[in-house]
Design a protein around this motif. Structure first.
Motif, PDB file in Angstrom:
ATOM      1  N   LYS A  58      -1.575  -0.393  -2.750  1.00  0.00           N
ATOM      2  CA  LYS A  58      -1.279   0.863  -2.065  1.00  0.00           C
ATOM      3  C   LYS A  58      -0.139   1.569  -2.788  1.00  0.00           C
ATOM      4  CE  LYS A  58       1.896  -1.294   1.263  1.00  0.00           C
ATOM      5  NZ  LYS A  58       2.179  -1.509   2.706  1.00  0.00           N
ATOM      6  N   ALA A  59      -0.099   2.873  -2.656  1.00  0.00           N
ATOM      7  CA  ALA A  59       0.977   3.661  -3.240  1.00  0.00           C
ATOM      8  C   ALA A  59       2.118   3.737  -2.232  1.00  0.00           C
ATOM      9  CB  ALA A  59       0.482   5.060  -3.585  1.00  0.00           C
ATOM     10  N   VAL A  60       3.330   3.484  -2.713  1.00  0.00           N
ATOM     11  CA  VAL A  60       4.508   3.388  -1.850  1.00  0.00           C
ATOM     12  C   VAL A  60       5.575   4.351  -2.345  1.00  0.00           C
ATOM     13  CG1 VAL A  60       6.318   1.856  -0.991  1.00  0.00           C
ATOM     14  CG2 VAL A  60       4.006   0.974  -1.323  1.00  0.00           C
ATOM     15  N   LYS A  61       6.229   5.026  -1.420  1.00  0.00           N
ATOM     16  CA  LYS A  61       7.314   5.937  -1.774  1.00  0.00           C
ATOM     17  C   LYS A  61       8.499   5.180  -2.346  1.00  0.00           C
ATOM     18  CE  LYS A  61       7.011  10.057   1.157  1.00  0.00           C
ATOM     19  NZ  LYS A  61       7.669  10.789   2.283  1.00  0.00           N
ATOM     20  N   GLN A  62       9.130   5.802  -3.335  1.00  0.00           N
ATOM     21  CA  GLN A  62      10.365   5.298  -3.910  1.00  0.00           C
ATOM     22  C   GLN A  62      11.420   6.401  -3.820  1.00  0.00           C
ATOM     23  OE1 GLN A  62      10.547   1.900  -5.718  1.00  0.00           O
ATOM     24  NE2 GLN A  62       9.012   1.871  -4.097  1.00  0.00           N
ATOM     25  N   PRO A  63      12.690   6.068  -4.076  1.00  0.00           N
ATOM     26  CA  PRO A  63      13.733   7.104  -4.007  1.00  0.00           C
ATOM     27  C   PRO A  63      13.495   8.237  -4.999  1.00  0.00           C
ATOM     28  CG  PRO A  63      14.702   4.894  -4.002  1.00  0.00           C
ATOM     29  CD  PRO A  63      13.246   4.723  -4.305  1.00  0.00           C
ATOM     30  N   ASN A  64      14.084   9.380  -4.702  1.00  0.00           N
ATOM     31  CA  ASN A  64      14.090  10.552  -5.595  1.00  0.00           C
ATOM     32  C   ASN A  64      12.711  11.129  -5.857  1.00  0.00           C
ATOM     33  OD1 ASN A  64      16.946  10.215  -5.962  1.00  0.00           O
ATOM     34  ND2 ASN A  64      16.511   8.614  -7.469  1.00  0.00           N
ATOM     35  N   GLY A  65      11.804  10.948  -4.899  1.00  0.00           N
ATOM     36  CA  GLY A  65      10.485  11.536  -5.026  1.00  0.00           C
ATOM     37  C   GLY A  65       9.524  10.751  -5.894  1.00  0.00           C
ATOM     38  N   ASN A  66       9.919   9.570  -6.339  1.00  0.00           N
ATOM     39  CA  ASN A  66       9.037   8.727  -7.139  1.00  0.00           C
ATOM     40  C   ASN A  66       8.185   7.842  -6.238  1.00  0.00           C
ATOM     41  OD1 ASN A  66      10.143   9.714  -9.567  1.00  0.00           O
ATOM     42  ND2 ASN A  66      11.815   8.226  -9.481  1.00  0.00           N
ATOM     43  N   GLY A  67       7.322   7.057  -6.850  1.00  0.00           N
ATOM     44  CA  GLY A  67       6.484   6.132  -6.101  1.00  0.00           C
ATOM     45  C   GLY A  67       6.064   4.979  -6.989  1.00  0.00           C
ATOM     46  N   VAL A  68       5.296   4.062  -6.435  1.00  0.00           N
ATOM     47  CA  VAL A  68       4.787   2.937  -7.207  1.00  0.00           C
ATOM     48  C   VAL A  68       3.492   2.456  -6.574  1.00  0.00           C
ATOM     49  CG1 VAL A  68       6.053   1.168  -5.907  1.00  0.00           C
ATOM     50  CG2 VAL A  68       5.389   0.725  -8.287  1.00  0.00           C
ATOM     51  N   VAL A  69       2.533   2.038  -7.390  1.00  0.00           N
ATOM     52  CA  VAL A  69       1.346   1.374  -6.888  1.00  0.00           C
ATOM     53  C   VAL A  69       1.711  -0.092  -6.697  1.00  0.00           C
ATOM     54  CG1 VAL A  69      -1.058   0.756  -7.311  1.00  0.00           C
ATOM     55  CG2 VAL A  69      -0.186   2.966  -8.082  1.00  0.00           C
ATOM     56  N   ALA A  70       1.803  -0.534  -5.461  1.00  0.00           N
ATOM     57  CA  ALA A  70       2.247  -1.893  -5.144  1.00  0.00           C
ATOM     58  C   ALA A  70       1.046  -2.793  -4.885  1.00  0.00           C
ATOM     59  CB  ALA A  70       3.165  -1.872  -3.928  1.00  0.00           C
ATOM     60  N   TYR A  71       0.971  -3.871  -5.633  1.00  0.00           N
ATOM     61  CA  TYR A  71      -0.092  -4.861  -5.457  1.00  0.00           C
ATOM     62  C   TYR A  71       0.424  -6.019  -4.612  1.00  0.00           C
ATOM     63  CZ  TYR A  71      -2.540  -2.500  -9.249  1.00  0.00           C
ATOM     64  OH  TYR A  71      -3.169  -1.564 -10.024  1.00  0.00           O
ATOM     65  N   GLU A  72      -0.415  -6.488  -3.701  1.00  0.00           N
ATOM     66  CA  GLU A  72      -0.112  -7.706  -2.953  1.00  0.00           C
ATOM     67  C   GLU A  72      -1.191  -8.729  -3.291  1.00  0.00           C
ATOM     68  OE1 GLU A  72       1.583  -8.249   1.284  1.00  0.00           O
ATOM     69  OE2 GLU A  72      -0.596  -8.434   1.507  1.00  0.00           O
ATOM     70  N   TRP A  73      -0.773  -9.844  -3.869  1.00  0.00           N
ATOM     71  CA  TRP A  73      -1.698 -10.856  -4.360  1.00  0.00           C
ATOM     72  C   TRP A  73      -1.727 -12.054  -3.428  1.00  0.00           C
ATOM     73  CZ3 TRP A  73      -4.042  -9.789  -9.158  1.00  0.00           C
ATOM     74  CH2 TRP A  73      -3.488  -8.726  -9.881  1.00  0.00           C
ATOM     75  N   SER A  74      -2.908 -12.554  -3.159  1.00  0.00           N
ATOM     76  CA  SER A  74      -3.085 -13.808  -2.443  1.00  0.00           C
ATOM     77  C   SER A  74      -3.779 -14.782  -3.389  1.00  0.00           C
ATOM     78  CB  SER A  74      -3.933 -13.614  -1.180  1.00  0.00           C
ATOM     79  OG  SER A  74      -3.239 -12.826  -0.226  1.00  0.00           O
ATOM     80  N   LEU A  75      -3.226 -15.981  -3.506  1.00  0.00           N
ATOM     81  CA  LEU A  75      -3.757 -16.981  -4.429  1.00  0.00           C
ATOM     82  C   LEU A  75      -4.283 -18.185  -3.677  1.00  0.00           C
ATOM     83  CD1 LEU A  75      -1.284 -17.249  -7.454  1.00  0.00           C
ATOM     84  CD2 LEU A  75      -3.713 -16.678  -7.541  1.00  0.00           C
ATOM     85  N   LEU A  76      -5.286 -18.834  -4.275  1.00  0.00           N
ATOM     86  CA  LEU A  76      -5.821 -20.051  -3.695  1.00  0.00           C
ATOM     87  C   LEU A  76      -4.803 -21.175  -3.828  1.00  0.00           C
ATOM     88  CD1 LEU A  76      -8.377 -21.495  -2.518  1.00  0.00           C
ATOM     89  CD2 LEU A  76      -8.850 -22.213  -4.874  1.00  0.00           C
TER      90      LEU A  76
END
Length: 407
Positions: free
Chosen positions: A105-123
């Motif tokens: 998902k895309a997440v807001k960051q300071p100063n109007g920036n953002g990041v595509v944040a991955y959440e990984w689940s492993l076996l």
């Protein structure tokens, strides 16, 4: 427009040849060049949904999906969880298994920036269950014993080798250049670590663009090169390789421009807008001609059968069919039509793992994205659900993408 045409467009746009999360950012960048985007707009940033295809296996939990009877493949090494989405316990078939999965998902960051944040689940190999992790990026080695992991705040200066049985990092490989992505070679003995000057998943205000009448932060290409790493010794050989430019001098693709291994592990490649969909390099970073055996395989995401005789093709549904092509690897001629929207991996020479929507609810614009992992026979007569259905909403950050790994 006919139903099959609409469905073809939807499937090809969202799930055509995407094999890995590297292409998440590439899709996001391409969305800048078209008005109609099947993307995900979250807090002023854009993301897209992709499918990660690598591969592994185990025993049969037959039955039906949503009360619909389905054929069972006569395979003793299938483990199915048709009631789980995302899966909680091991899913496997033949040569491959789901070694983990991710959401993004895309997440807001300071100063109007953002990041595509991955959440990984492993076996967790000890209990056969999928467990959430806090890694920013990872890759599972063939054999499913170790994973290469990267910590948050990419790029980073070390790569962890994680034991999937204990969930602990066995050792760290230090690198001189900041790493943003990693991939194991087909034999699991080497890593290619793509290096960056900025977070490859970052979205930056000063790279903003207009999307659906909104101004959103965009990615910045910052690849510096790559390191080929010997896993056993930890030796890393770095090669400079800045982002590739097209004939007009423009950098194409998004912020994440990871390199991948060729099918035989002798070359590296990245997506490119040529007929093959790839540009190849030797391990020294020199561009080389497209190998003949790669050129004959068609789309970048095509996967070869274990005996190398067949190759997966694209969605080919007509008259409401939900089917994809299988082609002869040498001639390129159609060899079969199998149920499914997207063929991800070969379980064995006679069956494949695919995404498939519910034929009773699969309607363009409505149910084509409500799909599940299935195991399908090459003759198309058997379909075994492997997972439950994903949410139909492409905008949902809970939609999961499997990591398929050779066992």
């Amino acid at each position: 427009m006919k139903r099959e045409q609409l469905l073809r467009e939807a499937v090809e746009e969202v799930a055509q040849e995407v094999r890995s999360p590297d292409e998440f950012a590439d899709r996001m960048h391409r969305s800048r060049r078209r008005r109609r985007v099947r993307g995900l707009v979250v807090t002023g940033a854009v993301a897209a949904v992709v499918a990660l295809g690598v591969v592994v296996s185990l025993a049969v939990d037959g039955g039906s999906a949503q009360g619909r009877p389905v054929g069972e493949l006569p395979a003793p090494d299938v483990v199915a969880r048709p009631d789980q989405s995302p899966p909680r316990e091991l899913i496997a078939a033949g040569k491959v298994a789901v070694s983990g999965y991710y959401t993004a998902k895309a997440v807001k960051q300071p100063n109007g920036n953002g990041v595509v944040a991955y959440e990984w689940s492993l076996l967790n190999a000890a209990n056969g269950r999928y467990e959430k992790t806090d890694w920013a990026w990872l890759a599972v080695a063939p054999g499913m014993k170790i994973a290469a992991v990267l910590e948050r705040d990419l790029p980073v200066n070390r790569i962890g080798l994680l034991d999937l049985a204990t969930g602990k990092v066995q050792r760290w490989i230090k690198v001189d250049q900041g790493v943003g992505g990693v991939r194991f070679s087909p034999d699991g003995k080497r890593l290619v670590a793509t290096t960056y000057g900025l977070n490859p998943d970052g979205l930056f205000k000063d790279a903003s663009y207009r999307l659906n009448d909104k101004t959103v932060p965009g990615p910045k290409p910052s690849r510096t090169g790559f390191s080929v790493i010997d896993v056993a010794s930890g030796r890393a050989d770095f090669t400079e390789l800045p982002p590739k430019k097209n004939d007009r001098g423009f950098v194409t693709g998004g912020g994440r421009q990871d390199l991948s291994w060729s099918r035989d592990g002798t070359l590296l490649w990245e997506p490119w807008g040529n007929a093959v969909g790839k540009v190849f390099y030797n391990v020294g970073g020199k561009a080389v001609p497209v190998p003949e055996w790669e050129a004959n395989l068609g789309s970048p995401g095509a996967v070869l059968s274990p005996d190398k005789k067949l190759v997966s093709g694209q969605f080919a549904g007509q008259n409401g069919q939900i089917v994809s092509e299988v082609r002869d690897a040498k001639t390129g001629k159609r060899a079969a039509l199998v149920p499914g929207q997207q063929l991800l991996a070969w379980a064995d020479d006679d069956s494949l793992i695919a995404w498939r929507c519910d034929p009773e609810q699969c309607k363009p614009g409505k149910g084509e994205f409500r799909n599940q992992l299935v195991l399908v026979s090459l003759d198309g007569k058997s379909v075994t659900p492997l997972s439950g259905f994903r949410e139909a909403d492409l905008h949902s950050s809970s939609r999961w993408t499997p990591i398929l790994t050779e066992r």
